[in-house]
Structures are given as C-alpha cells and as structure tokens.
Design a protein around this motif. Sequence first.
Motif, short mmCIF file in Angstrom:
data_model
loop_
_atom_site.label_atom_id
_atom_site.label_comp_id
_atom_site.label_asym_id
_atom_site.label_seq_id
_atom_site.Cartn_x
_atom_site.Cartn_y
_atom_site.Cartn_z
N TYR A 1 0.86 -1.18 0.00
CA TYR A 1 0.00 0.00 0.00
C TYR A 1 0.90 1.23 0.00
N PRO A 2 0.36 2.36 -0.39
CA PRO A 2 1.18 3.58 -0.45
C PRO A 2 1.75 3.92 0.92
N MET A 3 3.04 4.21 0.95
CA MET A 3 3.69 4.57 2.21
C MET A 3 4.88 5.47 1.90
N PRO A 4 5.25 6.30 2.86
CA PRO A 4 6.38 7.21 2.61
C PRO A 4 7.71 6.45 2.50
N ILE A 5 8.36 6.57 1.37
CA ILE A 5 9.66 5.93 1.14
C ILE A 5 10.61 7.00 0.62
N SER A 6 11.76 7.11 1.28
CA SER A 6 12.77 8.08 0.87
C SER A 6 14.16 7.47 1.04
N LEU A 7 14.72 7.05 -0.08
CA LEU A 7 16.07 6.49 -0.10
C LEU A 7 16.89 7.28 -1.13
N PRO A 8 17.23 8.51 -0.80
CA PRO A 8 17.84 9.41 -1.80
C PRO A 8 19.23 8.99 -2.25
N SER A 9 19.96 8.21 -1.43
CA SER A 9 21.33 7.84 -1.79
C SER A 9 21.44 6.44 -2.38
N LEU A 10 20.35 5.69 -2.42
CA LEU A 10 20.39 4.29 -2.84
C LEU A 10 20.72 4.18 -4.34
N LYS A 11 21.76 3.38 -4.65
CA LYS A 11 22.17 3.17 -6.03
C LYS A 11 22.02 1.71 -6.48
N ASN A 12 22.16 0.78 -5.54
CA ASN A 12 22.09 -0.64 -5.89
C ASN A 12 21.06 -1.33 -5.00
N MET A 13 20.17 -2.11 -5.64
CA MET A 13 19.15 -2.83 -4.87
C MET A 13 19.01 -4.24 -5.46
N VAL A 14 19.13 -5.25 -4.58
CA VAL A 14 19.01 -6.66 -4.97
C VAL A 14 17.91 -7.29 -4.12
N LEU A 15 16.87 -7.81 -4.77
CA LEU A 15 15.73 -8.41 -4.08
C LEU A 15 15.59 -9.86 -4.50
N LYS A 16 15.58 -10.79 -3.51
CA LYS A 16 15.46 -12.22 -3.80
C LYS A 16 14.38 -12.84 -2.93
N ASN A 17 13.61 -13.74 -3.54
CA ASN A 17 12.59 -14.50 -2.80
C ASN A 17 11.67 -13.58 -2.00
N MET A 18 11.26 -12.52 -2.62
CA MET A 18 10.43 -11.54 -1.92
C MET A 18 9.02 -11.51 -2.50
N ASP A 19 8.06 -11.33 -1.64
CA ASP A 19 6.68 -11.16 -2.06
C ASP A 19 6.41 -9.67 -2.19
N LEU A 20 6.36 -9.21 -3.44
CA LEU A 20 6.24 -7.78 -3.70
C LEU A 20 4.87 -7.47 -4.28
N GLY A 21 4.12 -6.64 -3.64
CA GLY A 21 2.85 -6.20 -4.21
C GLY A 21 3.08 -5.16 -5.29
N ASN A 22 2.16 -5.07 -6.23
CA ASN A 22 2.32 -4.13 -7.34
C ASN A 22 2.42 -2.69 -6.87
N VAL A 23 1.55 -2.30 -5.93
CA VAL A 23 1.52 -0.92 -5.45
C VAL A 23 2.78 -0.61 -4.64
N GLY A 24 3.12 -1.51 -3.71
CA GLY A 24 4.30 -1.29 -2.87
C GLY A 24 5.57 -1.21 -3.69
N PHE A 25 5.68 -2.03 -4.75
CA PHE A 25 6.89 -2.03 -5.59
C PHE A 25 7.04 -0.71 -6.34
N VAL A 26 5.93 -0.23 -6.90
CA VAL A 26 5.98 1.05 -7.63
C VAL A 26 6.43 2.17 -6.71
N HIS A 27 5.91 2.19 -5.47
CA HIS A 27 6.31 3.24 -4.52
C HIS A 27 7.77 3.08 -4.10
#
Length: 567
Positions: free
Chosen positions: A225-251
């Motif tokens: 669900y929509p939630m405040p996310i702020s990762l201004p310095s993040l350059k690399n992200m690796v996600l494995k075996n995760m249950d990602l909802g469509n809305v949460g992933f877009v945010h």
Amino acid sequence: MMANKRKIEGCSGADMSKKMKSHEQDDVQKNSVMAKKRKFAGCSGSNINKKMKSHEQDDVQKNQELPMDVDTYTPELPDLVVNQILLLLPTKLAVRASTLSRQWQRLWSSLPVLNFDEDLQLYDSQYGTDRAMFRKYLLSCLKHREKDQEEHDLDTFRLSMRYSGGASMIDKWLSFAVERNVKELEIILIRKYGDRSKHYFLPQTILNAQSLTTLRLNNVKLKDYPMPISLPSLKNMVLKNMDLGNVGFVHLISGCPSLEDLSLTSCGLRLCKVLSSSLKSLQIARCRKVRIEVEAVNLESFRFWGDSYTEMYMHSSLNIASCRSFRHLEFFDTCFGGRWFHDDLSSRFPLLESLVLYKCSNFWSDSIHINNQTLKRLAFCGRNGFTVKVNINTPNLAAFEFSTGYLPSHQLNVLFSNFSLNAPNLLKADVNFNLEDRYGKEENIFEDIDFPALINFLRHFDSSGSLSLTLNEAEALIFPAERRNTCSPPLPSLRHLWVAVDPLKKVKDDVSSKKVKDDVSSKKVKDDVSSKKVKDDVLSLRDSLQWMAPRGYINMLMEEDKTVKSY
C-alpha cells in the motif's frame, strides 16, 4: 642444591647453569608430586592415582581458563595494520581477536563492518539452543558498540539468520545500523519449510534511511500500500525470494531517485513496472508470470531469465520499447512473438552493442532475423526451440557465438541450409554443434550429415580472423575425398582454426562390435586393429581440416586425452 652441584662437577660454566636449571625443575616437579601424595595419605594406591590424575586435569583446565595478560607479549602494531586484519576476519573472529590487547579492542569498537551470520545447518535438534546463543552473541556485540563514547559510522551491516518470529528484535538491530549511517545493508532470513509464522515486513526505518547506498534483501516482505519511502542515496538494490505487491513495488522504485542497478530474482510480482530516469542496469530472473513494463531513458543493460512458466507468454508480457539507450541485452529461456526479430533492431535500439539469446525461440515463427548496424557481439546459444532459420545482418559485428545444443542430424542439416550471416568485420567466431540420435539408431549418426550444407554454413566464417569449432562427433568434419576433389575449401582466407572434438567414436564402435574371443591373443589383435584405425582416422581428420582452411594455422584438441595437435 649441593647434591646437584656435585652431580655436575667438571662441566663448563654455561653447561653447569643449564643443567642446574634442569635439575631445579625436576626437584620442583618431585616436590609437587610428594605434596599431592601427602595430601591423599590414607587412601589406597588405586584411589591415590585416580585423585592425582583428576587434580592434574583440573590444573590443566585452570591454566587454559586463566586470562592471559597479552599486553606483556603482544607487540604493538600500527593501528592501520590491525584495522586491516580485523576487516579481513568475520565478525565472530574479530570479536575474539579484540581480546588480544586494549589496542585491538579499541579498534574493533570502531570497525565499520558488522557481519552476523548464524550457522545455517537448519533446524537440527539443537535449533532452539543455537538460536538463543546467536541472539545473545549479537546483542552482546551491539551493546559493546553502544557503550563506546564515540559513535562510529558503519559502512556495512549484514544479518543472515533463521527466522520464525521476533520482528521487533530485528527492528532494533536494524535501527542500530541506521543510526550509525550505514551505507550497505544486507538482510537474509531463512524460514523453515511449512513455517506458518508471520513474515518479516521491512520497517519504515529502512525505507527512509538517508545514508543507504546498497540494499540486499532475501525473504523479506514489502507492504502493498502507499507509504512514505525516501532512499535518496540508494544506487544498488538486490531483491530475492520476496513477495512484492504491485503498489508497494511502484512506490519503492519511485522513492529511489538515484537508483542505478536493480536485480529481482524469484520474486512474487504480477506487474514489474519500473519508471526511473536514473536506472542503468535491470536484471529479472525466474519471476513467474510477471508482466514487465520499463520506462527508463538511461537504461543501458537488461537481462532476463525465464522459466517453463514464463516462456509461453513472454511475447505479450515484455514492454521495453521506450528504452532506446540499450547497449547490452540478454535473454535466457525466453519465447518471443510478433515481429520482435523481424523489424530492424537498429531503429528500436540504436546504441545496442551486445545481444545474447540463450535457449530462445520465436513463438509465432520458425525463424529469427537480426538486423543491426551497431551490434559488436552476438551470442545465439542453446537449443533454440522451433528455430530452423537464422538470418543475421550485422556489418560491424566483431564477436559471434553460435551453439545448437544437441540436435538430430536432420534438424542440423535444415539449420545449416537456412543459416545466413553478413559480418565482414568479424574477428572471432565460436561455433558449437552436437549431434544427437533421437531415434536410437545404432549406426553412426555422422553418416547423415549433409556435407554440402555444412560447407555452405562454414563459408560464412571465412572472413573471421579466428574460428573455434566444438563438436561431439569428429567424423562430421571428415569430408569425403570425392567432396574435397569437387568443392572449393569453405575457409580459404581463415588464419586461425581451433577444433575441439570428442574421440573418434566410429573406430571404437567398429572394433567393439566385432566378435572376438576373450583371450590374451584376441585382446592384442583387437588393440592393434583399434590403434591402426584411430591413427588412420586422425590422419583423415587432419587432411580434411587442412583442406577446409588451407592457409590457416590449425590447432586440434582431442577431448579424451586433452592433447593438442598443431598443423
């Protein structure tokens, strides 16, 4: 003492001193033994021996348990050297090493890397005990760091552990890392199969970590669900075996304005919608039944691994048309459709330099057409489904890899006949084709090779600077003498030819099929016949290769004995 001196009269001064020390040690040991015997006076002989052995073991244990004043014998090393040593050690060993001296303890407290890795011999009989010990050890380390008057920043915090509950405790550990401006964070949670406890959800503390540059998550959930996310310095992200909802992933993606590298592996996600102006590399592997929509104007590299579930509908589930900055594209186990490889790739991807197709096919057609003016590397590998026609027009291609996988000879003949390559600037080509007897015939399958089609296939690589041929049937390259006399060589301009083949199977099959009595003389005859046939066929193969590339330097590798022959 006087008795000892009388014992060693006549010795030199140095020898006398050594021997007196030795005798004094013997006297101390004897006195100790006598004292223990007096202590156990009144006991039987056997009881005395047992009690003396018990006291000796106690003495050894006490000596091992006594803290050593290491500062008295540990040399003071430069802080930089000690710091490098501690960085090379796992956290658990670094903690132990910190007991060597106050200097080592002080430097461990400021170490910028913390790596907590639980023993992952999962769920054995000591699971509860081991888990409690790991948590106790982790808590003690963090408390020790908290006591330090100076709060040193963390470069890396890694947590790998079994999980069946206890989210609040993990939240505290991660808050500790975020408070110290951690840059690289990795969380790996191992769950027992069938565990019905709640999954661990990524806390807001991490989703708003301002200092984070690298985030690696394994078996963690993201709230959908929509939630405040702020990762201004993040350059690399690796996600494995995760249950990602469509809305949460877009945010999540929208909260990473500096993201450059994104990797998704075995994630539960129906729609992978990526909108990013900073993304340069995207990798998606084994995410079942996922639709991919990417709008990233600066995306340079895209790698996709399909599987048996995604292969049949990938033709309608991939939308990367708006990404015109691609330089590298790789597809594995992917089935395309429509006119993906019929239109000019140059118009869609004008900067494309490298294209890899491994076990890919065109769902709606038996052919693949690749037309690109900027392509420098092309790999067309594996058993490519229904594909029997390959048409490649790449005038600037420098490196080409072509592998058919294992195919029966009749399919190879069709592929050889329908192969076209225009690459005048080719520098290096690697070609691998293996024959398969699909119908279980006992005769040699190389006899079904269409040699005129093979000759026309090889002609496409004459302009290459170097050609490597790898195949499982050496006889497929032994062109009949009448064919060599009537046809021109396929590789008259080639300079370097490398050939790697399996042993000459025809010889072995012919010899082993003869009915010969199993005695010493018959074995010798059999060996002689086999050796002669091998030599004859090796010579035939050599002559055939020299006819194929008359001006080339030829290296031949026989896979069985790993011998290289040059001609």
